[in-house]
Write an enzyme that holds these catalytic residues in place. Structure first.
Site, PDB file in Angstrom:
ATOM      1  N   GLY A   1       0.746  -1.255   0.084  1.00 20.05           N
ATOM      2  CA  GLY A   1       0.002  -0.080   0.051  1.00 20.05           C
ATOM      3  C   GLY A   1       0.909   1.163   0.015  1.00 20.05           C
ATOM      4  O   GLY A   1       1.739   1.216   0.439  1.00 20.05           O
TER       5      GLY A   1
ATOM      6  N   GLN B   1       2.793   9.929   1.532  1.00 21.68           N
ATOM      7  CA  GLN B   1       4.184   9.110   1.407  1.00 21.68           C
ATOM      8  C   GLN B   1       5.093   9.626   0.169  1.00 21.68           C
ATOM      9  O   GLN B   1       6.329   9.424   0.169  1.00 21.68           O
ATOM     10  CB  GLN B   1       4.044   7.771   1.418  1.00 21.68           C
ATOM     11  CG  GLN B   1       3.484   7.158   2.821  1.00 21.68           C
ATOM     12  CD  GLN B   1       3.467   5.874   2.750  1.00 21.68           C
ATOM     13  OE1 GLN B   1       2.512   5.231   2.380  1.00 21.68           O
ATOM     14  NE2 GLN B   1       4.534   5.123   3.372  1.00 21.68           N
TER      15      GLN B   1
ATOM     16  N   CYS C   1       6.477   0.248   7.419  1.00 23.76           N
ATOM     17  CA  CYS C   1       5.887   1.174   6.613  1.00 23.76           C
ATOM     18  C   CYS C   1       7.094   1.733   5.837  1.00 23.76           C
ATOM     19  O   CYS C   1       8.188   1.953   6.215  1.00 23.76           O
ATOM     20  CB  CYS C   1       5.482   2.294   7.803  1.00 23.76           C
ATOM     21  SG  CYS C   1       4.976   3.962   6.647  1.00 23.76           S
ATOM     22  N   LEU C   2       6.740   2.017   4.574  1.00 21.57           N
ATOM     23  CA  LEU C   2       7.865   2.707   3.602  1.00 21.57           C
ATOM     24  C   LEU C   2       8.288   3.903   4.230  1.00 21.57           C
ATOM     25  O   LEU C   2       9.294   4.400   3.492  1.00 21.57           O
ATOM     26  CB  LEU C   2       7.275   2.640   2.266  1.00 21.57           C
ATOM     27  CG  LEU C   2       6.783   1.221   1.599  1.00 21.57           C
ATOM     28  CD1 LEU C   2       6.024   1.638   0.296  1.00 21.57           C
ATOM     29  CD2 LEU C   2       8.166   0.415   1.343  1.00 21.57           C
TER      30      LEU C   2
ATOM     31  N   HIS D   1      -3.943   1.074   7.831  1.00 24.30           N
ATOM     32  CA  HIS D   1      -2.496   1.316   7.895  1.00 24.30           C
ATOM     33  C   HIS D   1      -2.388   2.599   6.942  1.00 24.30           C
ATOM     34  O   HIS D   1      -2.103   3.705   7.187  1.00 24.30           O
ATOM     35  CB  HIS D   1      -1.561   0.422   7.516  1.00 24.30           C
ATOM     36  CG  HIS D   1      -0.087   1.005   7.363  1.00 24.30           C
ATOM     37  ND1 HIS D   1       0.635   0.634   8.099  1.00 24.30           N
ATOM     38  CD2 HIS D   1       0.536   2.139   6.528  1.00 24.30           C
ATOM     39  CE1 HIS D   1       1.964   1.242   7.991  1.00 24.30           C
ATOM     40  NE2 HIS D   1       1.772   2.063   6.951  1.00 24.30           N
ATOM     41  N   GLU D   2      -3.236   2.578   5.748  1.00 24.86           N
ATOM     42  CA  GLU D   2      -3.215   3.667   4.532  1.00 24.86           C
ATOM     43  C   GLU D   2      -4.103   4.711   5.021  1.00 24.86           C
ATOM     44  O   GLU D   2      -3.577   5.903   4.842  1.00 24.86           O
ATOM     45  CB  GLU D   2      -3.428   3.008   3.347  1.00 24.86           C
ATOM     46  CG  GLU D   2      -2.566   1.999   2.662  1.00 24.86           C
ATOM     47  CD  GLU D   2      -1.150   2.122   2.819  1.00 24.86           C
ATOM     48  OE1 GLU D   2      -0.889   3.521   2.735  1.00 24.86           O
ATOM     49  OE2 GLU D   2      -0.146   1.491   3.276  1.00 24.86           O
TER      50      GLU D   2
ATOM     51  N   HIS E   1      -2.607   7.256   7.256  1.00 23.72           N
ATOM     52  CA  HIS E   1      -1.543   8.005   6.697  1.00 23.72           C
ATOM     53  C   HIS E   1      -2.326   9.459   6.115  1.00 23.72           C
ATOM     54  O   HIS E   1      -1.788  10.368   6.263  1.00 23.72           O
ATOM     55  CB  HIS E   1      -0.840   7.386   5.223  1.00 23.72           C
ATOM     56  CG  HIS E   1       0.157   6.525   5.517  1.00 23.72           C
ATOM     57  ND1 HIS E   1       1.384   7.288   6.048  1.00 23.72           N
ATOM     58  CD2 HIS E   1       0.585   5.308   5.405  1.00 23.72           C
ATOM     59  CE1 HIS E   1       2.103   6.206   6.281  1.00 23.72           C
ATOM     60  NE2 HIS E   1       1.992   5.381   5.972  1.00 23.72           N
TER      61      HIS E   1
END
Ligand code: ZN
Length: 188
Positions: free
Chosen positions: A46, A51, A99-100, A141-142, A145
């Site tokens: 995702g 991000q 997480c990226l 999670h997304e 963000h």
């Protein structure tokens, strides 16, 4: 610019509520196309617009369901309804997420088992997905963000302190850190 740099924790765009999309134009289509490419190259399951430094309520996901069904798409201006988040300690084996924007780290976190995601796609057609398990976790999670929340913000102790130490040690937590998938060797 197909693959975009992924910003790292500390960049204000990751810690600020993203804005609703109001214009469904070419710029938005380019953003979403680049987000898919960036997510695939990272690789990740995702990726949210903040991000890649864009404060808009958009995320993409790519996940093969437990039964093997591929789930890949974009959602714009989403809402998310959740079942109750279980209490108690999160399990390292089955509940660790990464997480990226906090690359290379994983920590366990409790999440709701079920999620209903609604929103629209690029053509402003309705999106309505009922997800369970890991797929529901990806949505949580997304979606976080888009509200300026990282999963590490939700960690319980001792993980919260551990991640704070890592962020300091790596020189993150400042506004201008990013990494480029395909070029920098990091993973989320
Ligand atoms: Zn993330």
């Amino acid at each position: 610019m197909p693959i975009r740099p992924i910003v790292i924790t500390g960049n204000p765009v990751l810690h600020t509520r993203a804005q609703e999309v109001t214009e469904f134009n070419q710029e938005l289509r380019d953003l979403v196309s680049d987000m898919f490419e960036t997510m695939d190259e990272a690789p990740g399951v995702g990726l949210a617009a903040p991000q890649v430094g864009v404060g808009l309520r958009v995320f993409v996901y790519d996940w093969d369901a437990e039964d093997g069904t591929p789930q890949r798409g974009v959602v714009i201006n989403p809402t998310l309804e959740l079942s109750e988040t279980p209490t108690g300690e999160a399990d390292w084996e089955s509940e660790s997420e990464g997480c990226l924007s906090v690359p290379g780290e994983r920590f366990p976190l409790r999440r709701a088992e079920r999620a209903v995601l609604q929103g629209v796609d690029l053509e402003q057609n309705p999106v309505h997905i009922e997800a369970e398990g890991w797929f529901a976790r990806i949505f949580q999670h997304e979606f976080d963000h888009l509200d300026g929340t990282l999963y590490v913000d939700r960690l319980a102790e001792p993980h919260k302190s551990d991640v704070a130490g890592i962020i300091k040690e790596r020189g993150w937590g400042v506004p201008d850190q990013s990494w480029l998938p395909g070029q920098d060797k990091l993973e989320g």
